[in-house]
Design a protein around this motif. Sequence first.
Motif, PDB file in Angstrom:
ATOM      1  N   UNK A  29      38.078  37.195  16.251  1.00  0.00           N
ATOM      2  CA  UNK A  29      37.107  36.974  17.365  1.00  0.00           C
ATOM      3  C   UNK A  29      37.429  37.063  19.508  1.00  0.00           C
ATOM      4  N   UNK A  30      38.780  37.125  19.386  1.00  0.00           N
ATOM      5  CA  UNK A  30      39.278  37.103  21.055  1.00  0.00           C
ATOM      6  C   UNK A  30      38.915  38.188  21.741  1.00  0.00           C
ATOM      7  N   UNK A  31      38.837  39.703  21.078  1.00  0.00           N
ATOM      8  CA  UNK A  31      38.383  41.393  20.540  1.00  0.00           C
ATOM      9  C   UNK A  31      37.118  40.947  21.650  1.00  0.00           C
ATOM     10  N   UNK A  80      45.047  49.359  27.377  1.00  0.00           N
ATOM     11  CA  UNK A  80      45.376  48.124  26.908  1.00  0.00           C
ATOM     12  C   UNK A  80      44.547  47.514  25.839  1.00  0.00           C
ATOM     13  N   UNK A  81      43.591  48.687  25.628  1.00  0.00           N
ATOM     14  CA  UNK A  81      42.335  47.747  24.430  1.00  0.00           C
ATOM     15  C   UNK A  81      42.857  48.217  23.287  1.00  0.00           C
ATOM     16  N   UNK A  82      43.824  49.059  23.202  1.00  0.00           N
ATOM     17  CA  UNK A  82      44.496  50.096  21.856  1.00  0.00           C
ATOM     18  C   UNK A  82      45.583  48.739  21.722  1.00  0.00           C
ATOM     19  N   UNK A  83      46.154  48.291  22.796  1.00  0.00           N
ATOM     20  CA  UNK A  83      47.326  46.936  22.699  1.00  0.00           C
ATOM     21  C   UNK A  83      46.736  45.913  22.206  1.00  0.00           C
ATOM     22  N   UNK A  87      47.096  44.441  18.493  1.00  0.00           N
ATOM     23  CA  UNK A  87      47.936  42.338  17.979  1.00  0.00           C
ATOM     24  C   UNK A  87      47.251  42.168  17.319  1.00  0.00           C
ATOM     25  N   UNK A  88      46.036  42.053  17.181  1.00  0.00           N
ATOM     26  CA  UNK A  88      44.650  41.306  16.434  1.00  0.00           C
ATOM     27  C   UNK A  88      45.348  41.383  15.358  1.00  0.00           C
ATOM     28  N   UNK A  89      45.232  42.680  14.684  1.00  0.00           N
ATOM     29  CA  UNK A  89      45.660  43.355  13.773  1.00  0.00           C
ATOM     30  C   UNK A  89      46.996  42.670  12.685  1.00  0.00           C
ATOM     31  N   UNK A  90      48.503  42.682  13.751  1.00  0.00           N
ATOM     32  CA  UNK A  90      49.308  42.230  13.463  1.00  0.00           C
ATOM     33  C   UNK A  90      49.020  40.310  12.480  1.00  0.00           C
ATOM     34  N   UNK A  91      48.776  40.232  14.032  1.00  0.00           N
ATOM     35  CA  UNK A  91      48.371  38.708  13.355  1.00  0.00           C
ATOM     36  C   UNK A  91      46.745  38.442  12.709  1.00  0.00           C
ATOM     37  N   UNK A  92      46.434  38.934  11.967  1.00  0.00           N
ATOM     38  CA  UNK A  92      45.765  38.554  10.775  1.00  0.00           C
ATOM     39  C   UNK A  92      45.873  39.176   9.423  1.00  0.00           C
ATOM     40  N   UNK A  93      47.470  40.316   9.633  1.00  0.00           N
ATOM     41  CA  UNK A  93      48.246  40.019   8.131  1.00  0.00           C
ATOM     42  C   UNK A  93      49.393  39.456   8.244  1.00  0.00           C
ATOM     43  N   UNK A  94      49.391  38.783   9.215  1.00  0.00           N
ATOM     44  CA  UNK A  94      50.813  38.582   9.347  1.00  0.00           C
ATOM     45  C   UNK A  94      50.380  36.694   8.678  1.00  0.00           C
TER      46      UNK A  94
END
Length: 157
Positions: A29-31, A80-83, A87-94
């Motif tokens: 959502x933050x993206x 910056x967009x790729x990073x 990060x959003x993907x890492x948070x989701x998977x966690x």
Amino acid sequence: MKSKSLKTALITLIILLGAAPAYSASPFASLTKRNDLDITYVSKYLVNSKRHALYKGGVNFSNLVPNLESIYVIEANTKSGIDACKQAMKEYLKTSKHCQVLMTSKDGTDYDVIYGEPSPGMAGNKNNQRYDKLIIYSEAPSDLTLIVVNEDAPEAQ
């Protein structure tokens, strides 16, 4: 850079699949508020206006996610967009308890993964699996694309 045919095929796959209700408070959502990303949102009303079954290798993928709430296509072409997407993907998977890897593909430096979050009560049912959320993660050296099915709708502008 990824071929347009792969991107088109992935987007078409998601549109034709459909999926069930979304979970709230997702890291994706933050993206949608970032200026360094290209965001496309498609509501269930537009996508469901024309439904077709998708068969590939004798499998009807439309049965995996029968109801569609939304599709986000998030494209990053800057560091910056790729990073931020990574990060959003890492948070989701966690935080996702039951997320499954449905497919992976590596072609040179390009890397694609399709993740599925099983519908409640379906996690152990291997014969008739349905998913609440699907995510396609597609990474190339100079860009990254996330296709998220069943994310909350954006705020009205």
